[in-house]
Motif scaffolding. Sequence first.
Motif, PDB file in Angstrom:
ATOM      1  N   ILE A 154      41.264 111.919  28.157  1.00  0.00           N
ATOM      2  CA  ILE A 154      40.642 112.407  26.919  1.00  0.00           C
ATOM      3  C   ILE A 154      41.317 113.677  26.406  1.00  0.00           C
ATOM      4  O   ILE A 154      41.139 114.043  25.253  1.00  0.00           O
ATOM      5  CB  ILE A 154      39.114 112.619  27.037  1.00  0.00           C
ATOM      6  N   THR A 155      42.111 114.345  27.240  1.00  0.00           N
ATOM      7  CA  THR A 155      42.853 115.501  26.741  1.00  0.00           C
ATOM      8  C   THR A 155      44.109 115.034  26.010  1.00  0.00           C
ATOM      9  O   THR A 155      44.365 115.429  24.878  1.00  0.00           O
ATOM     10  CB  THR A 155      43.257 116.433  27.902  1.00  0.00           C
ATOM     11  N   PHE A 157      44.905 112.028  24.865  1.00  0.00           N
ATOM     12  CA  PHE A 157      44.653 111.147  23.717  1.00  0.00           C
ATOM     13  C   PHE A 157      43.444 111.590  22.896  1.00  0.00           C
ATOM     14  O   PHE A 157      42.813 110.782  22.225  1.00  0.00           O
ATOM     15  CB  PHE A 157      44.466 109.699  24.186  1.00  0.00           C
ATOM     16  N   TYR A 158      43.134 112.884  22.973  1.00  0.00           N
ATOM     17  CA  TYR A 158      41.960 113.398  22.272  1.00  0.00           C
ATOM     18  C   TYR A 158      41.986 113.027  20.792  1.00  0.00           C
ATOM     19  O   TYR A 158      41.040 112.479  20.247  1.00  0.00           O
ATOM     20  CB  TYR A 158      41.902 114.913  22.431  1.00  0.00           C
ATOM     21  N   LYS A 159      43.116 113.318  20.161  1.00  0.00           N
ATOM     22  CA  LYS A 159      43.249 113.071  18.716  1.00  0.00           C
ATOM     23  C   LYS A 159      43.085 111.580  18.409  1.00  0.00           C
ATOM     24  O   LYS A 159      42.363 111.218  17.487  1.00  0.00           O
ATOM     25  CB  LYS A 159      44.621 113.599  18.312  1.00  0.00           C
TER      26      LYS A 159
ATOM     27  N   TYR B 105      47.614 112.898  10.941  1.00  0.00           N
ATOM     28  CA  TYR B 105      47.910 112.348  12.268  1.00  0.00           C
ATOM     29  C   TYR B 105      49.072 111.356  12.252  1.00  0.00           C
ATOM     30  O   TYR B 105      49.845 111.281  13.197  1.00  0.00           O
ATOM     31  CB  TYR B 105      46.674 111.635  12.852  1.00  0.00           C
ATOM     32  N   TRP B 110      51.834 109.783  18.153  1.00  0.00           N
ATOM     33  CA  TRP B 110      50.969 109.814  19.331  1.00  0.00           C
ATOM     34  C   TRP B 110      51.010 111.171  20.026  1.00  0.00           C
ATOM     35  O   TRP B 110      52.021 111.859  20.016  1.00  0.00           O
ATOM     36  CB  TRP B 110      51.387 108.740  20.335  1.00  0.00           C
ATOM     37  N   VAL B 111      49.885 111.503  20.625  1.00  0.00           N
ATOM     38  CA  VAL B 111      49.735 112.625  21.560  1.00  0.00           C
ATOM     39  C   VAL B 111      49.864 114.011  20.929  1.00  0.00           C
ATOM     40  O   VAL B 111      49.069 114.893  21.202  1.00  0.00           O
ATOM     41  CB  VAL B 111      50.718 112.514  22.768  1.00  0.00           C
ATOM     42  N   LYS B 112      50.845 114.243  20.044  1.00  0.00           N
ATOM     43  CA  LYS B 112      51.039 115.571  19.480  1.00  0.00           C
ATOM     44  C   LYS B 112      49.788 116.017  18.730  1.00  0.00           C
ATOM     45  O   LYS B 112      49.210 115.258  17.970  1.00  0.00           O
ATOM     46  CB  LYS B 112      52.247 115.555  18.544  1.00  0.00           C
ATOM     47  N   ARG B 113      49.377 117.263  18.964  1.00  0.00           N
ATOM     48  CA  ARG B 113      48.170 117.788  18.338  1.00  0.00           C
ATOM     49  C   ARG B 113      48.475 118.451  17.001  1.00  0.00           C
ATOM     50  O   ARG B 113      49.544 119.020  16.837  1.00  0.00           O
ATOM     51  CB  ARG B 113      47.524 118.847  19.251  1.00  0.00           C
ATOM     52  N   PRO B 114      47.520 118.409  16.065  1.00  0.00           N
ATOM     53  CA  PRO B 114      47.726 119.140  14.814  1.00  0.00           C
ATOM     54  C   PRO B 114      47.742 120.647  15.057  1.00  0.00           C
ATOM     55  O   PRO B 114      46.977 121.147  15.889  1.00  0.00           O
ATOM     56  CB  PRO B 114      46.512 118.733  13.967  1.00  0.00           C
TER      57      PRO B 114
END
Lengths: 364, 256
Positions: A154-155, A157-159, B105, B110-114
């Motif tokens: 969940i960390t 793939f949180y987004k 997004y 994938w995976v990279k955060r805003p």
Amino acid sequence: MEIVITGILISVACALLGTFLILRKMAMMSDAISHAILPGLVAGYFFAKGPDLFAGFLGALVAALVTVTLVEALKNTQRVGGESAIGIVFPAMFALGTFLVARFFENVHLDTDAVLFGNIEFVAFDRLFIGDVDFGPQSYYVAGALCLINLLFITVFYKELKLATFDAGLAATLGFSPFFIHYALMALVSVTSVGAFTSVGAVLVVALMIVPAAAAYLLTDKLPMMIGLAAGIGALSAVLGYGLALAIDSSVAGAIVSVAGAFFFAAMLFSPSHGLIAKARRIERQRVQIGLEALLVHLLNHEGEEGEAHESEMLHLSSELRWLPQFAQQIVGVAANRGLVMQLHGHLILTDNGRRQGQQLMVH
Amino acid sequence: MTTSTSFPLAVHDLTVVYRDKPAIQDVDVNIPAGKLTAIIGPNGAGKSTFLKAVLDLLPRVAGTVEVFGKPYRQQRQLVGYVPQRASVDWDFPTTALDVVTMGTYGKLGWVKRPGKAEHDLARQCLEQVGMADFSSRQISQLSGGQQQRVFLARALAQDAEVYFMDEPFVGVDALTERAIITLLQDLRQRGKTVVCVHHDLDSAPEYFDWVMLLNVRLIAAGPFDSTFTAGNLRKTYGGAMKAAIDHFAHFEQSKG
């Protein structure tokens, strides 16, 4: 002590996933999975020719994914709605499991009590030895690994989880497969169920997934906070549940889930934002506010008229505004307390403050 | 003859089936660039189905969809989507800003955060729809119109070339309606293409410059004035739908 730590790890592992199950309105899916893994466990036992943790996990995983696929397929026929599809698939899988156990493993130690209620009391007896060194109970490593995997999932793939849960359509058009996310989550639910199942059993694992997360949902409007609260409530339930079980000499798993249930009940009643009490008070406040406004406007309308004295009699008020006498009493009481009206020989007159507020109301 | 390369959306022989009944059948259409296109048709005509099939959200039985000359799957980055407001759960625990940030997004992958850049962009988009003051507001506490504007801001944050919107005007207040129109015109000015499922025949002539009349099959598609005719409307809505025809007569008069 070892029981408590195992309980905490399992509760947290469950609650982390439970948050997303609640938000995806899929609480019953965890129920289905925790039961449907039974034939998988049996198959694992069969292929490993004995109890084997890894084979058990693998079998359960396959059984869970079969269950989820069947449920989705049934839903897609559009003849069997979501919950009904679950209701058809999981008893069938569970039945297959009990059938296999009864037919092929009659003499095996796989008793129903352990399946339904688990045996967290005995974690201390299943220890991990490497050579002669005791590395503590095996359950630490299983539950700890589950906790870590779920937290990582969940960390990382949180987004994606958030997006696919809130708006699967947008997720798909942006190229994040909601299908993949759904099955990944279901896979983890099944693996976690197996891990938790040896400790708390198939029935109670559902409660650990759903109840702390449901309580957290009542307490906050922020997703990270909800995840944290769910984990916290789960962990606290494990600690308090163990204490409770010791105090009254009862089942640990049962006590943990009962405490979690108590937390949920408390959240439902006392949550400052979504609790029943807060809601009732909000409605009461609005009732009083609207009553006050009606009173001020009424008095202002008749101020200076010939019938003023009559209009402001308490009795007349309740019939004119269609109020029950008690409600009229209450409103007049509040209005007097706030210095908006004064009572004079059984009549109500507006104070300057009350007149000003009434005039403001008339303008709007 | 122009090749489909120049079209933001080129749909060829698209067919979608619900159970045994075609929901849309053999739809062939090219949507021109830089236009505001309305998809108009009666209930059950397959308007939303058409959008969803184009966006790969529904399985299609037959047909191809190209965006600027390439299959849709390769061109996702160029496509923005505004689903029906009712299609999501507005009790989801998050804020307006967070929902708008979701628009970024796709480019993040994938995976990279805003990060700051994405949040700044999201804030700008909220401002464009007049919702700057609501960025940290819980989405459940927004009115229907405000929720719709959050959805539009999210589409803006996708920074796409073609926008698909499913009934953006349904159930919104006058303020939001104006905000949406301004936004659509702004998008057109910047050369973007917008395709809207639209219900309201009254407002359609005012808002759109291209129209696609749909009733399972494509009835007609083309520039608004020459396509939105009594004959085409009758074919789209059937003889029974007298209101549409009456409306049209009224529209003709006011034009003349």
